[in-house]
Design an enzyme around this catalytic site. Sequence first.
Site, PDB file in Angstrom:
ATOM      1  N   HIS A  68      46.223  56.282  20.209  1.00  0.00           N
ATOM      2  CA  HIS A  68      47.481  56.881  19.765  1.00  0.00           C
ATOM      3  C   HIS A  68      47.536  57.150  18.250  1.00  0.00           C
ATOM      4  CE1 HIS A  68      48.338  55.592  23.720  1.00  0.00           C
ATOM      5  NE2 HIS A  68      48.784  54.392  23.445  1.00  0.00           N
ATOM      6  N   LYS A 120      43.609  55.266  29.728  1.00  0.00           N
ATOM      7  CA  LYS A 120      42.957  54.368  28.790  1.00  0.00           C
ATOM      8  C   LYS A 120      42.957  52.949  29.371  1.00  0.00           C
ATOM      9  CE  LYS A 120      45.536  52.235  25.552  1.00  0.00           C
ATOM     10  NZ  LYS A 120      46.730  51.471  25.900  1.00  0.00           N
TER      11      LYS A 120
HETATM   12  C1  BG6 Z   1      50.237  51.620  25.383  1.00  0.00           C
HETATM   13  C2  BG6 Z   1      49.760  50.263  24.963  1.00  0.00           C
HETATM   14  O1  BG6 Z   1      49.184  52.540  25.381  1.00  0.00           O
HETATM   15  O2  BG6 Z   1      51.233  52.068  24.479  1.00  0.00           O
HETATM   16  C3  BG6 Z   1      50.906  49.283  24.895  1.00  0.00           C
HETATM   17  O3  BG6 Z   1      48.800  49.793  25.902  1.00  0.00           O
HETATM   18  C4  BG6 Z   1      52.007  49.814  24.023  1.00  0.00           C
HETATM   19  O4  BG6 Z   1      50.478  48.009  24.425  1.00  0.00           O
HETATM   20  C5  BG6 Z   1      52.374  51.225  24.441  1.00  0.00           C
HETATM   21  O5  BG6 Z   1      53.124  48.963  24.170  1.00  0.00           O
HETATM   22  C6  BG6 Z   1      53.345  51.850  23.477  1.00  0.00           C
HETATM   23  O6  BG6 Z   1      53.790  53.057  24.009  1.00  0.00           O
HETATM   24  P1  BG6 Z   1      55.227  53.615  23.676  1.00  0.00           P
HETATM   25  O7  BG6 Z   1      55.275  54.924  24.369  1.00  0.00           O
HETATM   26  O8  BG6 Z   1      56.213  52.611  24.173  1.00  0.00           O
HETATM   27  O9  BG6 Z   1      55.259  53.721  22.178  1.00  0.00           O
END
Ligand code: BG6
Length: 515
Positions: free
Chosen positions: A265, A173
């Site tokens: 997400h 992404k």
């Molecule tokens: C990423 C985003 O996809 O996911 C980030 O670009 C974010 O900004 C991150 O911090 C969060 O991922 P995780 O696995 O730490 O919850």
Amino acid sequence: MTQTTVEPNPLQESIRLEKIPEPCVMVIFGASGDLTRRKLVPAIFDLEAQGLLPAGFAIVGVGRTPMEDGSFRSYLHEEMKKAGHLNARRASLWDEFARMLHYVAVDASIADEFHRLREALHAINTDHRAGSNYLFYLATPPSMYAPIIRHIGLCGLNRPQRDDAWVRIIIEKPFGVDLESARELNRQVISVFNEEQVYRIDHYLGKETVQNLLAFRFANGIFEPIWNRNYIDHVQITAAETVGVENRGAYYEEAGTLRDMIQNHMLQLLALTAMEPPVLFDERQVRDEKQKILQAIKPIRPEDVQVYTVRGQYAQGTTAGKSVPAYRDEKGVAPDSPTETYVALKLTVDDWRWADVPFYVRSGKRLPKRITEIAVQFKKTPHHMFSGFAGDRLSANSIVIRIQPDEGISLRFNSKIPGSRMNMRPVTMDFRYGAAFGGRLVEAYTRLLLDCMLGDPTLYARGDSLEMAWSLVTPILEGWKSNAQSRVFPYPAGTWGPPEADALLHADGRRWRLP
Ligand code: BG6
């Protein structure tokens, strides 16, 4: 209640990673970038440490900076050490692992350079007996995706060299910045690769607890009958981070939370929470069912953003006792930036199961606590026979699926407080991954890279679902832009977002859970 009946498992058994993929060469575009050192190389090293890499395997880093294999290896060694990936047990594996690492300097914007890359890859493939299988990974800035894909196609690297070989591509992404650009990118990808070759990664889908959501819902008989509008009042999905934008100010200015977290997400989490049971746990069925939910989410029209969305931006504040700067004072951020670092949405899924059940979704940076959870809030009992005893302390039941940290699932219900009176208060039954299974959970990237090498795209996002997600998010972006009333509300770093986000739920007589 903690489930203790499960034997503590060796990692390999508990994470079901039993298959070893066929040999291959993994080619990473963007070799000197953040993702390569923070996620990709540690994930592959993890596979090596678990004995899950095939005998014939090589990683080829591709980047513009001229570098020898030796320097690439030392650079990654340093980074792995710094990040604590090389503990005493694993450090001894490094030398063996380092022999698999290569580097080829290529300016990926120049088509001719790919002929040289092809020759280099063929030589590495032969040396490592990698079976002419290639896995390309696009870990570059997104502006490079289209030229790299085109140039891979022009030099013929998109097609297997042998009948029994495969070529796959993983795309990171952001996959586009709105519906139109996502469609265009999909078109470019599909003009060079077949859909079965394309793996669009969303690392949330690789998280152990996210996969457990499917197990929880569909491998148990007691939850599914009540998982619907008859019993559920609403659902809250939260992804809260304590960090700010760190060194990604320039990227974040273009993205904002809606693109960075919600489009991918959070909508994936919603789809997994709401989807119908697939007939089989396979790539087609799971992804079809998720897609149906994305199709059923009622789009928020640009003129309705005031009613269903709230965006915020962190101001100066305190996190973990430390004063932290405002978003607008971060490196790479404009002093009058309108970019959101917090989003709350009210979504509805217009289908038979979920009619009238709101899904409140929120995500933000610089919130008080790092937590990602899905809270399913059930309806109150139809009759309050204990009202004279328990007063307001009784609450409706909820099931909370904690994605991270402290992964687990809690059921909240009301219980009698011991004593002579019929007093009550809510208590929780807790399942904790750590206590039940021991060991550490496998990293999302480790799982997803292995799946791709095994040719299993179940936990990857499909092109149509990405476009569907963009078609939900794009009108919100348009509404924010065109609607003069729509504002970005400030919130002090270290708080749960702007008060306007509370008002979004208060308007429905509800409130956000305090995670
Ligand atoms: C990423 C985003 O996809 O996911 C980030 O670009 C974010 O900004 C991150 O911090 C969060 O991922 P995780 O696995 O730490 O919850």
